[in-house]
Each structure stands twice: as structure tokens, then as C-alpha cells.
Design a protein around this motif. Structure first.
Motif, PDB file in Angstrom:
ATOM      1  N   PRO A  99       0.912  -1.095   0.474  1.00 37.55           N
ATOM      2  CA  PRO A  99      -0.073  -0.076   0.039  1.00 37.55           C
ATOM      3  C   PRO A  99       0.773   1.596  -0.045  1.00 37.55           C
ATOM      4  N   LYS A 100       0.266   1.987  -1.193  1.00 38.29           N
ATOM      5  CA  LYS A 100       1.304   3.585  -0.487  1.00 38.29           C
ATOM      6  C   LYS A 100      -0.017   5.019  -0.872  1.00 38.29           C
ATOM      7  N   TYR A 101      -1.460   4.520  -1.501  1.00 40.03           N
ATOM      8  CA  TYR A 101      -1.855   5.560  -1.054  1.00 40.03           C
ATOM      9  C   TYR A 101      -2.946   5.231  -0.207  1.00 40.03           C
ATOM     10  N   VAL A 102      -3.598   6.398   0.254  1.00 36.60           N
ATOM     11  CA  VAL A 102      -4.382   6.303   1.062  1.00 36.60           C
ATOM     12  C   VAL A 102      -5.831   7.168   1.032  1.00 36.60           C
ATOM     13  N   VAL A 103      -7.157   6.448  -0.210  1.00 34.61           N
ATOM     14  CA  VAL A 103      -7.965   7.679  -0.424  1.00 34.61           C
ATOM     15  C   VAL A 103      -9.228   7.303   0.751  1.00 34.61           C
ATOM     16  N   SER A 104      -9.664   8.395   0.620  1.00 37.51           N
ATOM     17  CA  SER A 104     -11.240   8.361   1.472  1.00 37.51           C
ATOM     18  C   SER A 104     -12.320   9.337   1.096  1.00 37.51           C
ATOM     19  N   VAL A 105     -12.463   8.903   0.629  1.00 38.41           N
ATOM     20  CA  VAL A 105     -13.853  10.122   0.164  1.00 38.41           C
ATOM     21  C   VAL A 105     -15.265   9.468   1.095  1.00 38.41           C
ATOM     22  N   THR A 106     -16.157  10.264   0.997  1.00 35.50           N
ATOM     23  CA  THR A 106     -17.016  10.852   2.054  1.00 35.50           C
ATOM     24  C   THR A 106     -18.764  12.338   1.026  1.00 35.50           C
ATOM     25  N   LEU A 107     -19.051  11.238   1.857  1.00 36.90           N
ATOM     26  CA  LEU A 107     -20.542  12.511   1.465  1.00 36.90           C
ATOM     27  C   LEU A 107     -21.675  12.551   1.733  1.00 36.90           C
ATOM     28  N   ALA A 108     -21.932  13.908   2.070  1.00 40.32           N
ATOM     29  CA  ALA A 108     -23.292  14.232   2.805  1.00 40.32           C
ATOM     30  C   ALA A 108     -24.171  14.194   2.052  1.00 40.32           C
ATOM     31  N   ASP A 109     -25.736  13.437   2.492  1.00 43.22           N
ATOM     32  CA  ASP A 109     -26.362  13.256   2.180  1.00 43.22           C
ATOM     33  C   ASP A 109     -27.131  13.535   0.846  1.00 43.22           C
ATOM     34  N   PRO A 110     -26.696  12.103  -0.199  1.00 45.92           N
ATOM     35  CA  PRO A 110     -26.657  12.358  -1.334  1.00 45.92           C
ATOM     36  C   PRO A 110     -28.000  11.699  -2.273  1.00 45.92           C
ATOM     37  N   VAL A 111     -28.773  13.184  -2.251  1.00 48.69           N
ATOM     38  CA  VAL A 111     -29.969  12.939  -2.439  1.00 48.69           C
ATOM     39  C   VAL A 111     -29.939  11.382  -3.778  1.00 48.69           C
ATOM     40  N   LYS A 112     -29.277  12.103  -4.865  1.00 47.51           N
ATOM     41  CA  LYS A 112     -29.716  10.843  -5.858  1.00 47.51           C
ATOM     42  C   LYS A 112     -29.239   9.407  -5.673  1.00 47.51           C
TER      43      LYS A 112
END
Lengths: 203, 584
Positions: free
Chosen positions: B533-546
Motif C-alpha cells: 500500500p502506497k496511497y490512501v483515498v478516503s471519500v465522504t459524501l453527505a446526504d447524496p439525494v440521488k
């Protein structure tokens, strides 16, 4: 003469009251001929020296104040140059911003390929599946989403060249509709009201 | 007789001399002592010009040397209204010439002068235009309007606009630091103005040798970030595109380097263009900073990875530990948890628990560990305390008061990331520890304060701390590889040639009164390449309606991780993921 030396000398002179008569003191008549010339000479030297001094001081202050004007002019020039440097640095900064580069690249028909393919040098193996870049680019789908107020009024490089030269240089690649430019996304001011940058002519 | 006369003459002239001397002495004292101050002041006013030497504020660079914040000079255009109304160049004529340069309306400029004169006929100062750039200044100066004056003042421009605008922050109209790195690193960046006095001749030329520097100006130093501005731009662009597509309220993406703990990109949506702060401030003041640091949320299932890793490290479970996972699980104390969708009872391994993201399965395994033990692991992973970055307004998250104040229900929910809050950066950092063979590196955003001679001071700590054993870390990555490859999002996050280790999360929003609202925070955190492992990607989306599942985060993760692997020329894995059993 200090007291110490006086005390040392005393024994050398004869003690007791002196029997000699008081010495006769008489004014020596001035030797008129011998003295008159040096006086004129000294006066001349002094006056001449003073004159030379004043003259050189005058020249020096003329040179100094002349230098002051030169310094002043040069400092003003330096300020102007510094302003020019600042302006060019600012232009360079905004033109090399990722928003501007991406918008221009895509306007020129470049899209980024999301399928990286690697050629391993040791054995010539191709790693990954070569595939043409899909889609119209990062910006084309949704426009520039990363605002940059400094790009307001900065035209894309292809806009002036789109009709003539560009079409010849890049046949078939300019059919795609021009993507949303940053100024459309961020723009609140009409471009004409701001000083426009000359479009770079780099190819 | 002649002797007497000459004596008298001598006495007379001595007296006369003394008298003259006395007059001089009196005058001398009068000038030098009695009126010294007022005369000095008068003289100063006539010739001597005090001037401020500007101490220039330092610049902010990214890790590749790209300028993110730059000090420039701007010019205030001022006028002397009382002279203007009498001048042969009328305010109207001047306004018509100046307005097109500054982008104002001529009426505004005329009105500024008129109102100043109406208020005070002797008014000698009024602003025509504030903070125009050098080009406009030169144009206006070349108009040679006799009653127009200029004041240079320091200002800030951000050549890359909103790229890292959330991190860099901004300054106010008087160049005072207001947010982000500009504020938190102000001590390094700020310059100190100096002053000098010089004398000038009647025609305005500085008299040579008359300059006295009363206070040396001190220029500020530069700040170098760990951010890569190209990646930061791509991350922001991608996040914003999908956040709008799914109509999310806000979103963050954190990209971190596993080996060093450096943040390579921290994207926020919505965000701020520091060149035009009011455009964001007028709509949404809470988007002026970086939510990745300042907005703790209940992470949900991405947290399961850490509970599983703790279990492995404590020797209480293996990737193949078996558990019977029903839809609903109730403890003797009356706490109950259920899975997100109804299902028959599953026979899962720990790997399967993560793959299916089973709350009931994890809750049973999690009970093998004491709450105190689990709490200590959380703290070692970096939760419950601000990261080493110390970003302005950064939050530490809330572990719900610690194990002693957890009730039976909270004891279970904290295993799968509900009932506690974390920040996006903390979550990325915990995954970094797992990727880095169990050693958590201090999170860093600033490389340091760089003096003109290139020396860096205030460098962040680089000493890592071991959270879990190397073996536990490797096993956790192996399990996450099975989640990535066999989970329901496998086809959406796949990056050909690379092994991925990911975990999704779909957490219910706390409604603020002890219950849960019907909105979700969806997230996806992962490591690549999973073999090293070389990279961390962390995605967060709040209240995605669609799209209110973690599927909303999948394309964001895939595109950004692809870009990361491409940009840093990570060689494809060349091996396949270990195949762990998920059922028994």
C-alpha cells in the motif's frame, strides 16, 4: 619645561648672584626687502587654496546632486520594472493554474485517459489494457468546478485561432463543442470591462 | 598717556565682544533649548519625509513548488476633492477617463468627490477606487490628473484560485490572516513593516545621504505544504462533479501517502476561492474552511475495518473466525442491532463480515474484546483527538465520552462506526496505519516554514507509532482486498492491473436529538496498490439525494485513485489478491 628637568639643570649653572650686567635688548630693524615678498606669496597661496577648495566643493556638490537625480531616476525605473515583473508573475501564475491548463487542453481536443497502460522496459511486457480515452474529458461533462476568480476574462488560446490556423493545424479535432470556460463558470463581470491579457501565441 | 588710552580701548572692545557673545549665547539657548522642539518639528515637516518600508508577507507553495498564495502590491486611487472641484480637469472629465480602467461607473467616482466636498468643503481626501492592480494603476497615473493620488498597499493573490483554497485560507482587506494556513501559520508568514526617514528637495528628489532607517523591515518566510496542486485540482474537480450529480450537501476527499502520513490532497465541496471569498461567504459561511478537518461525522461501516484490525492484533480473531450472523442480534442487556437489509442467517468468516458489512456479525465478534481495550485501539488509531496538523478549527471527533459512559447499545454501535464521530482526515489516517504495516505516521499538511536561505523550520514530527502488529495489518489489508474484489461495488471501483483494499460505509446522520435522521453519509476508504500500500483515498459524501448508498462514492474513489496511481507512476501489481473464505 618641567620641574624635574629644571632641578637637574641647576647645578650646571654657576650659583650665587650674577656679576654680569643686564643684557642689552634692542629691536632689530625689519629687513623690509626680505619680508615683503613672502607676505604676498602666502596671501596668494591662502586665497588660491580657499578658492580651489570652494570650487572643488561646488563641483562635488554639483556632481552629488546630479547623482541624486540619476539615483532618483534609476529608483523610479526599478519600481516600474518591479511592477512589470509582478504583473508578469501574476499573469504567469493564473495562466499556469490547473483550471486554465485543463480548459485549454480540452479546448485543443486533449482528453485524459483513465486507463493507464505500462510498458515494462525489462521484458517489453504491456501491463494494463490499452483503450482509447473514454468521454470528452474531465471538464467537458460538468464544466470547471474549481473556481478561479483571476481567470475572469482570460480567453482560451484556441478561441482566436479556431477559425483559421487552428483548423488546419488540428484537422478534425475541433469539432467538439468548446467546453465551458472558467469565466463562464465564475464570471459575474463582462470580460470587456477588464484589462484583457493578450492571448499567448505559443503552439 | 598713550598707555592709558590703549588700555581703555582694549577694555571697551573686550566689553563689546562680551556683549556680542552674550547676545549670541542667549540666541543659542533660545534656539537650542527653549524652542528646540517646535523648531525641530517645523524643520522636519518642511524637508524630512517618513516612509514605511513594507515587510513582505511570505508566500505559500505546494510540495512541487507551485505558488498557491503570493504577496503583491495593489494601489488605492485617492483624490483631493477640494482641489478637484476647482481644477481645470473637472471630476466629470476625470471620472470618464478613470472609470473604464477600474471597471466602475463614472457617476460613482463623481459622486464620491461631490459628497466629500458637500460634507466638508476643505476635504482633501476621498477614495476613488481601492486595490487596483499594477496595470490599472499605471494607466491611471499616465492620465496625469493633478488631483489624483495613489497609495500602494500589500495584498494577496491566489494564482490557482480554489485549488487548495479550503486549506490555504485567505486574508482580509487589510491583509490580516483570516482562515486556513494563512491564519494558523501566520507567525511564519507575517512580515514586519520597517520605517525610514529621508529628506527631500523642493522638487521632490531625495537628498543623497539623508536616509535614516529607523526600523529595518522584516520579510515573512514561506510555507511549504505537502499538497500536490495538480492532484488537488483533479480531486476537487472530480468530487464536485459527483457531489453535484448526486446532489450531496457536502463532500470531502482525502488522499494520503502511506509511508509518510503526508496529505497529498484534501478536497472539500463546496469550497472557497480565496480570490473571491464573498462569493462563498454570501451563500454558505460553513464552506469557508475544510470540512475534512472541521466536520466530524458518524462514519459507519468504514470503521468496521478498524474493529476487525483490533481483533486481529489482540489475537482474538483471525480472518477466518466464524460467526453466525442473523438479521437481528440482541444482547442479554437488551441492546440490539440489525443489518441494513433483511437477510437469512449467514455463516460468515470475519472476512465475510466485512464483505457483507454485517453489523450483527461484527457485534458478536467485537464483544470478544473489552470495551476498554477497544477504546484504547481507537485512540491509538488517532480517533478522539485532533490530528498533528492542528488545522484552524480542527475537531477531534467524539468517542462518546469513553467506555465508561457507553451504554449497552453504544458499546455495540461503536464497533461499526455509529455513536461516535470522526473527521475525514482521522479516517484516512487510520487506514494509513493499516497500510503502513501497522505504524501510524503523524498526519502532516505543512512541510515547514522556509527561510530565504532554504532552511526549513517547524517541520512536523515524523516519528510513527505502532498501532497494530505487522501481521494484523497485513491480514486486514488481505481482508479488505476480498471486500474490494468480491463486494457489491467490485465492478465499479476496479482499476485494471492494481490490487485494491477498500471498505464502504453508509452511516445514518444523527438528527441531533439522540435519534437518527433518514439522511446518510456515504463513504469509501481504501488503499492501493494492496500488495504494497502506497496511497490512501478516503471519500465522504453527505446526504447524496440521488444515490444514498456508498455506490455514490465509488466512481469518485475509482477516478481519484486512478489519477493518484498514474500521477505517481505506481507500477501495476502483477499479482492477484489472496482468496480468503467469506462463508463457511
Amino acid at each position: 619645561m618641567s620641574l624635574a628637568t629644571a632641578a637637574l639643570r641647576r647645578p650646571a649653572t654657576p650659583a650665587g648672584p650674577s656679576l654680569e650686567p643686564a643684557p642689552h635688548i634692542e629691536l632689530v630693524p625689519p629687513a623690509a626687502g626680505r619680508r615683503a615678498r613672502p607676505r604676498v606669496l602666502y596671501a596668494g597661496v591662502v586665497v588660491g587654496g580657499l578658492g580651489a577648495l570652494m570650487l572643488s566643493q561646488l563641483l562635488l556638490s554639483i556632481a552629488l546632486s546630479d547623482g541624486a537625480y540619476t539615483i532618483d531616476a534609476l529608483q523610479t525605473e526599478r519600481k516600474e520594472q518591479a511592477r512589470a515583473v509582478q504583473q508578469l508573475t501574476e499573469d504567469l501564475g493564473r495562466l499556469s493554474s490547473p483550471q486554465n491548463l485543463a480548459a485549454n487542453a480540452e479546448a485543443l481536443g486533449m482528453v485524459q485517459n483513465t486507463n493507464p497502460v505500462w510498458l515494462r522496459m525489462s521484458d517489453g511486457a504491456v501491463i494494463g489494457t490499452p483503450a482509447p480515452a473514454a468521454g470528452a474529458g474531465v471538464l467537458a461533462a460538468s464544466g470547471s468546478q474549481v473556481a478561479n476568480d483571476l481567470l475572469t476574462g482570460v480567453p482560451l488560446v484556441t478561441v482566436p485561432a479556431a477559425g483559421a490556423e487552428g483548423a488546419q493545424a488540428l484537422p478534425g479535432q475541433l469539432g467538439a463543442p468548446a467546453p465551458a470556460t472558467p469565466e463562464q463558470a465564475a464570471g459575474t463581470t463582462a470580460p470587456a470591462e477588464l484589462p484583457l491579457l493578450a492571448a499567448p501565441t505559443t503552439r | 598717556m598713550t598707555r592709558r588710552r590703549s588700555r581703555r580701548r582694549i577694555a571697551a572692545s573686550a566689553l563689546a565682544l562680551l556683549a556680542v557673545l552674550a547676545v549670541f549665547l542667549v540666541r543659542l539657548i533660545d534656539i537650542q533649548v527653549v524652542h528646540a522642539d517646535s523648531l525641530n518639528a517645523e524643520a522636519e515637516d518642511k524637508r524630512s519625509i517618513p516612509q514605511t518600508i513594507m515587510g513582505v508577507r511570505g508566500d505559500i507553495y505546494d510540495s512541487t513548488g507551485v505558488l498557491l498564495a503570493q504577496s503583491v502590491l495593489r494601489y488605492d486611487i485617492t483624490a483631493s476633492p477640494r482641489t478637484a472641484v476647482k481644477s481645470e480637469v473637472t471630476p466629470q472629465q476625470a471620472a470618464e477617463q478613470i472609470a473604464p480602467i477600474t471597471g466602475q461607473k463614472p457617476e460613482e467616482l463623481v459622486a464620491a468627490i461631490q459628497s466629500a466636498v458637500e460634507k466638508d468643503p476643505d476635504s482633501d481626501f476621498a477614495y476613488l477606487s481601492k486595490a487596483v492592480d499594477a496595470a490599472a494603476f499605471e494607466q491611471i497615473r499616465d492620465l496625469e490628473i493633478p488631483w489624483v493620488y495613489y497609495q500602494a498597499k500589500p495584498a494577496r493573490v491566489y494564482p490557482n484560485g480554489a485549488v487548495a483554497g479550503n486549506l490555504v485560507g485567505f486574508v482580509g482587506s487589510e491583509n490580516q490572516a483570516q482562515a486556513g494556513i494563512e491564519l494558523s501559520e501566520d507567525e511564519c508568514l507575517a512580515g514586519e513593516d520597517g520605517s525610514e526617514v529621508y529628506e527631500r528637495s523642493a522638487d521632490g528628489v531625495r537628498i543623497p545621504g539623508s536616509t535614516i532607517v529607523t526600523q529595518e523591515a522584516v520579510n515573512g518566510d514561506d510555507i511549504v505544504l505537502t499538497i500536490d496542486s495538480d492532484l488537488q485540482w483533479f480531486t476537487q474537480q472530480t468530487l464536485a462533479t459527483y457531489a453535484q450529480r448526486w446532489e450531496a450537501a457536502w463532500g470531502t476527499v482525502v488522499v494520503q501517502e502511506v509511508e509518510t502520513g503526508r496529505l497529498l490532497a484534501v478536497a472539500d465541496y463546496p469550497t472557497v476561492d480565496p480570490n473571491n471569498v464573498s462569493a462563498t461567504a454570501d451563500v454558505d459561511v460553513s464552506s469557508l474552511g475544510s470540512r475534512a478537518f472541521t466536520a466530524p461525522f458518524e462514519p459507519g461501516s468504514t470503521f468496521k475495518t478498524l474493529t476487525a484490525a483490533s481483533l486481529l492484533d489482540a489475537g482474538l480473531a483471525t480472518p477466518n473466525s466464524e460467526v453466525v450472523a442473523p438479521y437481528r442480534f440482541t444482547t442479554p442487556e437488551g441492546a440490539d442491532v440489525n443489518d441494513s437489509t433483511r437477510h437469512e442467517t449467514w455463516n460468515l468468516t470475519l472476512t465475510g463480515v466485512l464483505k457483507e458489512s454485517s453489523n450483527t456479525g461484527l457485534a458478536q465478534l467485537g464483544l470478544l474484546m473489552t470495551r476498554q481495550q477497544r477504546y484504547e485501539y481507537m485512540q491509538r488509531f488517532g480517533f478522539g483527538a485532533r490530528t498533528e496538523v492542528g488545522f484552524g478549527g480542527e475537531e477531534g471527533g467524539d468517542l462518546n465520552g469513553g467506555p465508561d459512559s457507553w451504554d449497552a447499545q453504544t458499546n455495540l454501535t461503536t464497533m461499526f462506526g455509529q455513536g461516535l464521530t470522526v473527521t475525514a482526515v482521522q479516517m484516512a489516517s487510520a487506514y494509513q496505519a493499516i497500510g503502513n504495516e501497522g505504524v501510524r505516521m503523524p498526519v502532516s499538511l505543512v512541510q515547514g516554514c522556509r527561510a530565504p536561505d532554504g532552511t526549513i523550520t517547524d517541520a512536523p514530527p515524523t516519528e510513527g507509532t505502532r498501532v497494530i502488529s505487522e501481521q494484523a495489518a497485513r491480514q486486514t489489508v488481505d481482508m479488505l482486498e476480498n471486500v474490494a474484489g468480491k463486494g457489491w461495488l467490485a465492478s465499479q471501483i476496479e482499476i485494471p492491473g492494481y490490487r485494491l483494499a477498500t471498505k464502504t460505509g453508509t452511516a445514518q446522520h444523527a438528527d441531533g436529538s439522540g435519534g437518527y435522521a433518514s439522511t446518510y453519509i456515504v463513504s469509501l476508504a481504501g488503499l492501493a496498490p494492496a500488495d504494497d500500500p502506497k496511497y490512501v483515498v478516503s471519500v465522504t459524501l453527505a446526504d447524496p439525494v440521488k444515490m444514498n448508498t456508498s455506490g455514490a462514492a465509488a466512481p469518485v474513489f475509482r477516478e481519484i485513485m486512478t489519477q493518484v496511481l498514474k500521477q505517481y507512476a505506481v507500477v501495476p501489481s502483477g499479482t492477484s489478491s489472496p482468496d480468503l473464505a467469506t462463508n463457511y
